[in-house]
Design a protein around this motif. Structure first.
Motif, PDB file in Angstrom:
ATOM      1  N   LEU A  98     -21.556  16.564  10.691  1.00  0.00           N
ATOM      2  CA  LEU A  98     -21.795  16.805  12.110  1.00  0.00           C
ATOM      3  C   LEU A  98     -22.225  15.532  12.826  1.00  0.00           C
ATOM      4  N   ARG A  99     -23.116  14.806  12.190  1.00  0.00           N
ATOM      5  CA  ARG A  99     -23.604  13.566  12.794  1.00  0.00           C
ATOM      6  C   ARG A  99     -22.459  12.566  12.982  1.00  0.00           C
ATOM      7  N   SER A 118     -24.260  32.102  13.743  1.00  0.00           N
ATOM      8  CA  SER A 118     -24.759  31.193  14.774  1.00  0.00           C
ATOM      9  C   SER A 118     -26.106  30.607  14.381  1.00  0.00           C
ATOM     10  N   ALA A 119     -26.909  31.362  13.627  1.00  0.00           N
ATOM     11  CA  ALA A 119     -28.205  30.840  13.181  1.00  0.00           C
ATOM     12  C   ALA A 119     -28.022  29.658  12.236  1.00  0.00           C
ATOM     13  N   VAL A 120     -27.107  29.798  11.294  1.00  0.00           N
ATOM     14  CA  VAL A 120     -26.837  28.708  10.353  1.00  0.00           C
ATOM     15  C   VAL A 120     -26.267  27.503  11.091  1.00  0.00           C
ATOM     16  N   THR A 121     -25.335  27.751  11.992  1.00  0.00           N
ATOM     17  CA  THR A 121     -24.739  26.655  12.754  1.00  0.00           C
ATOM     18  C   THR A 121     -25.792  25.938  13.594  1.00  0.00           C
ATOM     19  N   ALA A 122     -26.652  26.699  14.228  1.00  0.00           N
ATOM     20  CA  ALA A 122     -27.701  26.099  15.057  1.00  0.00           C
ATOM     21  C   ALA A 122     -28.662  25.268  14.223  1.00  0.00           C
ATOM     22  N   ALA A 123     -29.020  25.776  13.055  1.00  0.00           N
ATOM     23  CA  ALA A 123     -29.933  25.036  12.177  1.00  0.00           C
ATOM     24  C   ALA A 123     -29.309  23.718  11.731  1.00  0.00           C
ATOM     25  N   LEU A 124     -28.021  23.740  11.418  1.00  0.00           N
ATOM     26  CA  LEU A 124     -27.334  22.505  11.020  1.00  0.00           C
ATOM     27  C   LEU A 124     -27.253  21.519  12.178  1.00  0.00           C
ATOM     28  N   CYS A 125     -27.014  22.029  13.384  1.00  0.00           N
ATOM     29  CA  CYS A 125     -26.947  21.165  14.564  1.00  0.00           C
ATOM     30  C   CYS A 125     -28.298  20.488  14.817  1.00  0.00           C
ATOM     31  N   LYS A 126     -29.362  21.242  14.638  1.00  0.00           N
ATOM     32  CA  LYS A 126     -30.699  20.683  14.822  1.00  0.00           C
ATOM     33  C   LYS A 126     -30.952  19.575  13.808  1.00  0.00           C
ATOM     34  N   ARG A 127     -30.520  19.776  12.582  1.00  0.00           N
ATOM     35  CA  ARG A 127     -30.691  18.744  11.562  1.00  0.00           C
ATOM     36  C   ARG A 127     -29.891  17.490  11.903  1.00  0.00           C
ATOM     37  N   ALA A 128     -28.678  17.695  12.433  1.00  0.00           N
ATOM     38  CA  ALA A 128     -27.798  16.556  12.716  1.00  0.00           C
ATOM     39  C   ALA A 128     -28.249  15.780  13.949  1.00  0.00           C
ATOM     40  N   CYS A 129     -28.701  16.487  14.974  1.00  0.00           N
ATOM     41  CA  CYS A 129     -29.084  15.847  16.240  1.00  0.00           C
ATOM     42  C   CYS A 129     -30.436  16.392  16.686  1.00  0.00           C
ATOM     43  N   PRO A 130     -31.494  15.998  16.012  1.00  0.00           N
ATOM     44  CA  PRO A 130     -32.820  16.572  16.280  1.00  0.00           C
ATOM     45  C   PRO A 130     -33.262  16.494  17.739  1.00  0.00           C
ATOM     46  N   ALA A 174     -20.313  23.190  19.216  1.00  0.00           N
ATOM     47  CA  ALA A 174     -20.244  23.575  17.807  1.00  0.00           C
ATOM     48  C   ALA A 174     -19.967  25.068  17.716  1.00  0.00           C
ATOM     49  N   GLY A 175     -18.829  25.423  17.110  1.00  0.00           N
ATOM     50  CA  GLY A 175     -18.467  26.823  16.963  1.00  0.00           C
ATOM     51  C   GLY A 175     -19.140  27.448  15.751  1.00  0.00           C
ATOM     52  N   THR A 176     -19.103  28.776  15.705  1.00  0.00           N
ATOM     53  CA  THR A 176     -19.827  29.494  14.658  1.00  0.00           C
ATOM     54  C   THR A 176     -18.908  30.286  13.727  1.00  0.00           C
ATOM     55  N   GLY A 177     -17.599  30.066  13.822  1.00  0.00           N
ATOM     56  CA  GLY A 177     -16.665  30.800  12.977  1.00  0.00           C
ATOM     57  C   GLY A 177     -16.750  30.375  11.524  1.00  0.00           C
ATOM     58  N   ASN A 178     -16.623  31.345  10.603  1.00  0.00           N
ATOM     59  CA  ASN A 178     -16.607  31.031   9.171  1.00  0.00           C
ATOM     60  C   ASN A 178     -15.196  31.202   8.605  1.00  0.00           C
ATOM     61  N   ARG A 179     -15.019  30.800   7.376  1.00  0.00           N
ATOM     62  CA  ARG A 179     -13.688  30.820   6.754  1.00  0.00           C
ATOM     63  C   ARG A 179     -13.120  32.224   6.649  1.00  0.00           C
ATOM     64  N   ASP A 209     -15.222  22.647  19.752  1.00  0.00           N
ATOM     65  CA  ASP A 209     -14.851  21.300  19.301  1.00  0.00           C
ATOM     66  C   ASP A 209     -14.979  21.132  17.795  1.00  0.00           C
ATOM     67  N   LEU A 210     -15.959  21.813  17.204  1.00  0.00           N
ATOM     68  CA  LEU A 210     -16.263  21.653  15.782  1.00  0.00           C
ATOM     69  C   LEU A 210     -16.521  23.024  15.165  1.00  0.00           C
ATOM     70  N   LEU A 211     -16.198  23.164  13.886  1.00  0.00           N
ATOM     71  CA  LEU A 211     -16.490  24.398  13.158  1.00  0.00           C
ATOM     72  C   LEU A 211     -17.238  24.034  11.869  1.00  0.00           C
ATOM     73  N   PRO A 212     -18.538  23.813  11.971  1.00  0.00           N
ATOM     74  CA  PRO A 212     -19.317  23.346  10.818  1.00  0.00           C
ATOM     75  C   PRO A 212     -19.257  24.254   9.600  1.00  0.00           C
ATOM     76  N   ILE A 213     -19.189  25.577   9.810  1.00  0.00           N
ATOM     77  CA  ILE A 213     -19.162  26.497   8.664  1.00  0.00           C
ATOM     78  C   ILE A 213     -17.768  27.089   8.460  1.00  0.00           C
ATOM     79  N   GLY A 214     -16.766  26.427   9.025  1.00  0.00           N
ATOM     80  CA  GLY A 214     -15.406  26.938   8.961  1.00  0.00           C
ATOM     81  C   GLY A 214     -14.790  26.944   7.579  1.00  0.00           C
ATOM     82  N   ASN A 215     -15.383  26.233   6.632  1.00  0.00           N
ATOM     83  CA  ASN A 215     -14.883  26.230   5.250  1.00  0.00           C
ATOM     84  C   ASN A 215     -15.717  27.118   4.328  1.00  0.00           C
ATOM     85  N   LEU A 216     -16.669  27.854   4.890  1.00  0.00           N
ATOM     86  CA  LEU A 216     -17.545  28.703   4.085  1.00  0.00           C
ATOM     87  C   LEU A 216     -17.193  30.169   4.288  1.00  0.00           C
TER      88      LEU A 216
END
Length: 240
Positions: free
Chosen positions: A12-13, A34-46, A131-136, A153-160
């Motif tokens: 993400l970063r 969305s909770a998982v995606t949001a948590a990852l976004c916070k980690r990437a861009c605090p 950051a989208g919230t769709g999963n695999r 623009d991005l699907l951080p959990i799209g492969n899960l």
């Protein structure tokens, strides 16, 4: 899960840096994806992440859970109530007042499309990526709204697959009540993902990961994937 979380955070970063963006905006629905995606976004861009809570004739518990997620991970957030513009569009399109009991998909899909518009307003305003919230699992069968929650623009959990999302949620510290919620897109009262798809996430995950499943599972996945293939494709151009 630690390695996976770190890899997704790093990815993400990198995406933010490579695209010349300043940060990330994510819609927080009160659900686990969305909770998982949001948590990852916070980690990437605090310091440069924004959560948007966008109720639209929604269950009040969803907004409460979304706030809980944002506060758990110290994510700055805005609440944008979309009831009024949604109701206005429904009247404009149908000539009638919104009736959630009709379970009209064409009407219900206005909700995620309004949320997409809202997300991109703030993304453009702040120079962020959506950051989208769709999963695999959902992407495989096209269980999302075209130009709605699919407009990102991005699907951080799209492969899960869904089970991996739950595992990551546990590692990241997503509130338990969010993890235990029945998955729903919130299209109408009582709407349930699994009932609408005709398959459980467990059945879908198993088929996606191993190719195993009974004939009903195989045929349903095949049907949904074919029916919804256009959602994951660029607009068709003439071959000449």
């Amino acid at each position: 899960m630690q390695e996976l979380a770190e890899k997704l955070t790093g990815w993400l970063r990198e995406q933010v840096e490579q695209r010349g963006a300043r940060g990330l905006v994510v819609g927080i629905s009160g659900g686990v994806d969305s909770a998982v995606t949001a948590a990852l976004c916070k980690r990437a861009c605090p310091e440069n992440v924004l959560g948007l809570i966008m109720p639209c004739f929604s269950d009040p518990q969803d907004a409460a859970d979304a706030r809980l997620v944002a506060e758990t991970f110290a994510i700055p957030y805005k609440v944008v109530n979309l009831d009024e513009p949604f109701a206005l569009l429904v009247r404009l399109f149908t000539g009638e007042e919104y009736d959630p009991q009709k379970k009209d998909l064409a009407v219900a899909n206005i909700k995620p499309r309004l949320r997409m518009v809202t997300l991109y307003y703030y993304a453009n305003r702040y120079g962020y990526l959506v950051a989208g919230t769709g999963n695999r699992t959902e992407l495989t069968v096209g269980y999302f709204t075209k130009y709605g929650d699919g407009g990102v623009d991005l699907l951080p959990i799209g492969n899960l697959v869904k089970r991996q999302v739950y595992e990551l949620a546990g590692y990241l510290g997503v509130p338990q009540r969010v993890i235990e919620k029945t998955p729903s897109a919130g299209l109408w009262p009582g709407q349930c993902d699994e009932a609408e798809m005709g398959l459980t996430y467990r059945e879908l995950d198993e088929f996606i990961l191993t190719g195993q499943g009974d004939e009903r599972v195989r045929e349903t996945v095949k049907f949904l994937a074919l029916k919804n293939a256009h959602k994951s494709q660029l607009p068709a151009l003439p071959p000449f």
